[in-house]
Write a protein that holds these residues in place. Structure first.
Motif, short mmCIF file in Angstrom:
data_model
loop_
_atom_site.label_atom_id
_atom_site.label_comp_id
_atom_site.label_asym_id
_atom_site.label_seq_id
_atom_site.Cartn_x
_atom_site.Cartn_y
_atom_site.Cartn_z
N ASP A 147 0.93 -1.23 -0.09
CA ASP A 147 0.15 -0.23 0.11
C ASP A 147 0.91 1.22 -0.05
OD1 ASP A 147 1.00 0.36 2.52
OD2 ASP A 147 -0.88 0.13 3.34
N SER A 148 0.41 2.23 0.16
CA SER A 148 0.95 3.52 0.04
C SER A 148 2.11 4.01 1.29
CB SER A 148 -0.02 4.93 0.12
OG SER A 148 -0.90 4.82 1.13
N ARG A 384 -4.12 1.42 2.82
CA ARG A 384 -4.15 2.56 2.37
C ARG A 384 -4.00 2.67 0.68
NH1 ARG A 384 -0.25 5.73 6.57
NH2 ARG A 384 -1.05 5.05 8.54
N GLY A 385 -4.82 3.11 0.01
CA GLY A 385 -4.64 3.37 -1.36
C GLY A 385 -4.73 2.12 -2.07
N GLU A 386 -4.73 2.45 -3.50
CA GLU A 386 -4.54 1.34 -4.48
C GLU A 386 -3.01 0.61 -4.47
OE1 GLU A 386 -6.15 -0.87 -7.72
OE2 GLU A 386 -6.84 0.73 -6.15
N ARG A 388 0.45 -1.30 -4.83
CA ARG A 388 1.55 -1.12 -5.95
C ARG A 388 2.16 -2.41 -6.26
NH1 ARG A 388 7.25 1.63 -4.89
NH2 ARG A 388 8.23 1.04 -6.76
#
Length: 532
Positions: A147-148, A384-386, A388
């Protein structure tokens, strides 16, 4: 295909199975993805397996730990050894309760220190499924997702039986149980072990430990590739003309025979030290060992047969990902390691963990990692977030492609498989190998890629082999002594100052350092100034 789960387990051998069961038992939703078919792929499923299973007798357990501390060159940790003994005893007894039928001795008592790999893993697969785990067979993972905040949040890979389509599993925590690395040497059941998990973790900055303790070769009939060492306890060895090969001590046999083989001199074996009453049991416990000999018309108990050394790397070696707490967490948040992908120095030190120690470690570390991953995922909440994707070498080349995975594998094997390069080490040879491997990594990082799903998997495996070899030889160069399975012909003595574990890591620039955590020996006996 995209799935969401609490805990993702990568690997379907014993460590992965125990991790999935433990995570599900802790209340987590679990997905297990295996490179092959969970229950049949890998080292354990291909043969018998001994276990470090000891009775609840403090004297017996203390004696076993003292013996391993001596054999392991003082690099073990008494706290971890005690934990593994206790956990293995508890979980193997559970396995008996699940219906696994252990053999009995002449008094009718079950011998729970050995397992038949195929039956063991068949039952483990069934228990995994009954625990509610979703099993993804033939789904090799290629890379980890984060995540981020840099916390591991799943993995992505390929669906081998669905046209090599990409899949993603997004998860609150990941357990790596992807096995060690045998460098595609052909050792029985080990070609699935190409160090994939180590590379995925290293791309996120994970540290490794004990990678110099990787010079482990098994003896196999020249007609086959079965390297289970139990058979060789009953072997005598001979020159081609039938002259017996003598050894100064039983422990010298492996090195003496390997030196003969490295010189190109044939070595023959005969299992003539096996008592007649044991020979049928040997055949029943390891039928795959005898199959190629039977086909060749050889009775190994009465007839000499040629043997060869087959490389087993970090499968029977010791090194792997460094773990930093009792739950087998790695140095990367959200990522846990179990089985051969993790270092086994804590319980076996510089000696090979092959057989009973690795078997016990798979059970124990899998149980701890699965439960810890479930706790982490429950406390973490939504990532958190898309996510990676973090895979690089073999997946996302930095320049022009054109380098094939097969070419890279051949180049690595030339530096790793020969006995004279890997088992019998010296500073000059290690530096020469690294002078080839370091540029090979740069080429792989820049130009290694596949053209379809199958070749992409092979390219990724090839990148893993290069990374593995560089970690091994960097650590071996730093350990300027001989200890355990690490033999330095230019440093034949043990250096007391190096009674520390050596850490390594990095991909473009491989680094090494002494582990700040010192080995933990037996407790001191009060008032005597000596250890127990």
């Amino acid at each position: 295909m995209r799935l969401h789960t609490d805990v993702l387990v990568l690997g379907g051998g014993p460590a992965g199975a125990w991790a999935a069961i433990a995570a599900a038992g802790a209340g987590a939703d679990v997905v297990l993805a295996d490179k092959g078919y969970c229950g049949t792929s890998g080292a354990t499923a291909s043969g018998g397996n001994n276990l470090w299973y000891l009775p609840e007798d403090p004297d017996v357990r203390d004696a076993a730990m003292a013996e391993r501390e001596a054999a392991g060159g003082g690099l073990t940790d008494r706290t971890w050894m005690t934990r593994v003994q206790e956990e293995t005893y508890r979980q193997v007894n559970r396995l008996a309760g699940w219906g696994y039928r252990f053999p009995s001795d002449e008094h009718g008592r079950e011998r729970r220190n050995t397992l038949q790999g195929p039956e063991y893993m068949r039952r483990m697969r069934g228990r995994v499924r009954r625990s509610g785990v979703r099993v993804l067979d033939h789904h090799p993972a290629l890379e980890l997702l984060t995540d981020s905040a840099g916390v591991v949040s799943g993995a992505a890979g390929l669906r081998r039986q669905e046209g090599w389509e990409r899949y993603e599993v997004r998860a609150g925590a990941v357990v790596l149980a992807t096995g060690g690395c045998a460098f595609l040497s052909g050792a029985f059941g080990l070609n699935v072990d190409t160090g994939d998990g180590h590379l995925m973790a290293a791309e996120l900055g994970a540290e490794l430990s004990g990678m110099e303790f990787s010079a482990v070769y098994g003896l196999s009939p020249a007609y086959g590739n079965h390297t289970k060492g139990l058979m060789m306890h009953y072997a005598s060895y001979y020159e081609p003309d039938g002259t017996p090969i003598a050894f100064d001590a039983p422990g010298d046999a492996r090195v003496r025979l390997a030196r003969l083989a490295a010189e190109g001199r044939p070595v023959y074996a005969r299992l003539d030290r096996a008592p007649p009453a044991l020979r049928r049991l040997m055949r029943d416990s390891q039928p795959n060992y005898f199959l190629p000999l039977d086909k060749a018309g050889i009775d190994p108990f009465t007839t000499r047969y040629p043997v060869r050394f087959v490389y087993e790397g970090t499968v029977r070696g010791t090194g792997g990902l460094r773990i930093v707490d009792a739950g087998c967490a790695t140095t990367v948040p959200g990522l846990y390691a179990a089985g051969d992908v993790a270092t086994r120095e804590l319980i076996t030190g510089a000696a090979s963990g092959g057989g009973s120690f690795n078997g016990a470690w798979a059970i124990s570390s899998g149980t701890w990692a699965g439960a810890a991953a479930a706790r982490f995922a429950a406390a973490r909440g939504t990532p958190r977030g898309e996510p990676r994707a973090n895979g690089r070498a073999g997946l996302r080349p930095a320049g022009d492609t054109g380098l094939s995975g097969a070419d890279v594998v051949r180049a690595v094997q030339e530096e790793v498989l020969p006995l004279e390069r890997n088992l019998f080490r010296d500073a000059e040879g290690l530096a020469a190998s690294l002078a080839s491997l370091d540029p090979l990594w740069e080429r792989a990082k820049t130009g290694l890629a596949g053209t379809d799903g199958r070749t992409t998997l092979r390219a990724r495996e090839a990148a893993s082999l290069v990374a593995h070899a560089r970690w091994m030889y960097r650590a071996a160069l730093v350990r300027e002594e001989s200890r355990g399975v690490h033999l330095r012909d230019d440093r034949p003595e043990r250096d007391p100052a190096l009674r520390r574990r050596i850490l390594t890591g990095g991909l473009d620039e491989v680094w090494t350092a002494l582990d700040p955590v010192a080995p933990v020996g037996p407790p001191a006996v009060a008032g005597t100034g000596r250890t127990a």
